[in-house]
Design a protein around this motif. Sequence first.
Motif, mmCIF file in Angstrom:
data_model
loop_
_atom_site.group_PDB
_atom_site.id
_atom_site.type_symbol
_atom_site.label_atom_id
_atom_site.label_comp_id
_atom_site.label_asym_id
_atom_site.label_seq_id
_atom_site.Cartn_x
_atom_site.Cartn_y
_atom_site.Cartn_z
ATOM 1 N N UNK A 1 35.297 53.338 21.135
ATOM 2 C CA UNK A 1 35.954 53.758 22.365
ATOM 3 C C UNK A 1 35.057 53.445 23.567
ATOM 4 N N UNK A 2 35.700 52.980 24.633
ATOM 5 C CA UNK A 2 35.010 52.721 25.896
ATOM 6 C C UNK A 2 35.738 53.516 26.971
ATOM 7 N N UNK A 3 35.106 54.573 27.486
ATOM 8 C CA UNK A 3 35.729 55.413 28.503
ATOM 9 C C UNK A 3 35.603 54.737 29.869
ATOM 10 N N UNK A 4 36.689 54.771 30.638
ATOM 11 C CA UNK A 4 36.731 54.120 31.945
ATOM 12 C C UNK A 4 37.332 55.073 32.957
ATOM 13 N N UNK A 5 36.616 55.372 34.028
ATOM 14 C CA UNK A 5 37.204 56.161 35.105
ATOM 15 C C UNK A 5 38.232 55.286 35.806
ATOM 16 N N UNK A 6 39.469 55.770 35.869
ATOM 17 C CA UNK A 6 40.607 54.909 36.215
ATOM 18 C C UNK A 6 40.858 54.842 37.715
ATOM 19 N N UNK B 1 39.670 53.942 27.178
ATOM 20 C CA UNK B 1 40.144 55.321 27.354
ATOM 21 C C UNK B 1 40.122 55.640 28.850
ATOM 22 N N UNK B 2 41.264 55.529 29.552
ATOM 23 C CA UNK B 2 41.267 55.844 30.991
ATOM 24 C C UNK B 2 41.072 57.339 31.226
#
Length: 584
Positions: free
Chosen positions: A85-90, A111-112
Motif C-alpha cells: 500500500x502507498x498512502x497518498x494525501x489526495x 490509498x487516497x
Amino acid sequence: MTIAQPMALHPAPAPTPTDDALPRRLADFATLGEALDYAAAGTRGLNFHDARGVLTRAYPYAELRRDALAMARRLIATGIAPADRVALVAETGAEFAALFFGAVYAGAWPVPLPLPTSFGGRDTYIEQLRVQLTSCDPKMILYPPEIGELAGAAAQAAGIAGVDWAAFAVGAAPDAALPQAAAGDIAYLQYSSGSTRFPHGVAITHAALLNNLAAHSHGMDIRAGDRCVSWLPWYHDMGLVGCFLSPVANQVSTDYLKTEDFARRPLAWLDLISRNEGTTLSYSPTFGYDICARRISSQTRAGDRFDLSRWRVAGNGADMIRPDVMQSFVDAFADAGFQASAFLPSYGLAEATLAVSIMPPGEGIRVELVAETDLSGGEDRKDRPQRFRAIVNCGKPARDMTIQIREEDGTPLPERAIGKVWCSGPSVMAGYFRDQAATDACMVGGWLDTGDMGYLSDGYIYIVGRAKDMIIVNGRNHWPQDIEWAVEQLPGFKQGDIAAFAITTPGGEETPAVLVQCRSSDEGERVRLREEIRERVRSVTGMNCVIELIPPRTLPRTSSGKLSRAKARNLYLSGDIKPYDLAA
C-alpha cells in the motif's frame, strides 16, 4: 541610449481539447493502467484551475502517463512491491494524479487520504491520518510539502515513512520491469464512508472499477462534445472514481477547482462551467447546489454572469437529495439557461465501487410522497395528522447491477415495500481490507447489504434513509460512534449515556441529533453541559448538532444490552423520549 525591452509575458496555458481524433472507448479495458495507456494516445486530459477559475496547468493524458511511469520506477527503487500500500494525501492536482497512477503501474495499491479541513485542528487531523495509516498498513505516505508537518507527525506516530512528494519527484527513476496487472488484482483501497476511529478500507479490483466506470459512461450517455467540471475531493469515492478515474477511462477532458477553493467561492464552479465552452457534465451533492442558489443575489440576473445552457448532466449524489433545494437552484439559474431536466440523481457507495443506480439522462428530478409512518416503521396515530416526506427517484440500476429490497431476515419484498437495499454486480468490492468479519457482515453470496433503506417502483429505486447508523451532512459521512465517543471524553459521561442519529428538519434537511443522559438536577448546570457538549462535537466533527439532555436510564437497549439508536430515534421523534426543557 539603450531602450529597455518590455518583459515577455508567459502565455496562458491552453486547455486540453474537448474532442480529438482518438476513437472513444467506454472503459472497456482490463486494467486501469491499460485505460491510461489508451487515453494517452489522444490529446484530451486534466486541467487545473486556481481559486478564480484561471487555468494554471493543462495536463494531457500523455503527460500524466509519462510522469506516472517515472513515479512507478521511483516507487520500485524505494522497495515498493506488488500489493504494497502507498498512502497518498489526495490534493487535487497533477502530483497526486501521477503518484496514484504510478502506484498502479508499480502494482501497488494507492490509498487516497484526506487533506486537513477547516475544523478540528492539528491534533484531530494527525490522529485521523494515524488511524487510517494503521488500518491500511502502507509502506509510505506521500504528501504535499505544505502539510509536511502534519502528515509527517502522523507518519511518525504510525511508524511508517513519510515523504514530501516534491522531494520524491526529483529522486532517481532507474529503469525497472513493471509488473503486469491482471483484471482480478486490487487496484486501490478507498476510505470514504466509515468511522474515523474504526475505518474500513474498501478493496476494489481493476475489473470492478472498469465495470463501474463503463456503467457511468453508458448511464450518462457520454458522447462527442462532452466535457466535465469538478470540485469534488479526490479522497471521496464520487470525486476519485466519478470525476478523476472515470474521465481517464472514458477519455473525457476535465476541468478542476480545488475543494477548498469551491468552499470559499462556490460560484466559481458555475463560472468555470460557463466559461469553458463544451462543459456538459458536472456532479455535486445537494449542498453544492444549495450554497450556489443562496449565494446568487436576488438583485442579480444570473444570465448576465453565467451560461449554463450546455450543462446537460447535472449529477446529484453523495447525500439525500432534497427536491426543494433543486427547485431553488432552477429558480435561481433558469435565467442563465439551466434546464431542470439536466438533473441526474444517482445512488451509490464505495462498497459498490461507486454507482448502484443512475437516472436516465433528461428525466430530471422525480418525487413521490411517502407517509412518515411508513418510513419509520410506525403505525398511524389517530390523534396526530399524517405527515409526508418527498422521496427522490434515484434512477435505474446501473449497467450489470441488480438491486433487491429485502426484509431484515433477507426475504425479498415486493414492489413499493420499504426494506433494506441489497445489490449485486461485477463492481461490488472484493471486501474490507484485513477485516473478514466486517466483510461477512455485509456480503452474502455475492450480494452486498448497502445498509440503506428504500423501495423499488417500476424499475426505479427510491432511497428513504439509512438502516445503518451513518449520518451524512453536506456530503460528508459521519458515524454516530465518533460523535458519541467525543462526548464520552467529557468528565461525567460514559459509554451508553449518549445516542447520536440523523433527523430530518421541517425544511427537509438532515441534521444530527445527540441525546445525552444527564444526572444533574441543576438547570444552570444542565445548560452549561449542553453548551460544552455542543462545542465538543463541533470541534471534532465540524457540525452543529441538536443537543438534548434527557433523564438517566432513558435510552433504549437491545435484548443483549446494547444501545438501540434506531429505537432511540423513533422514541424521540414520537415524543416518547422527553428532553429537559432548558433555556435557549
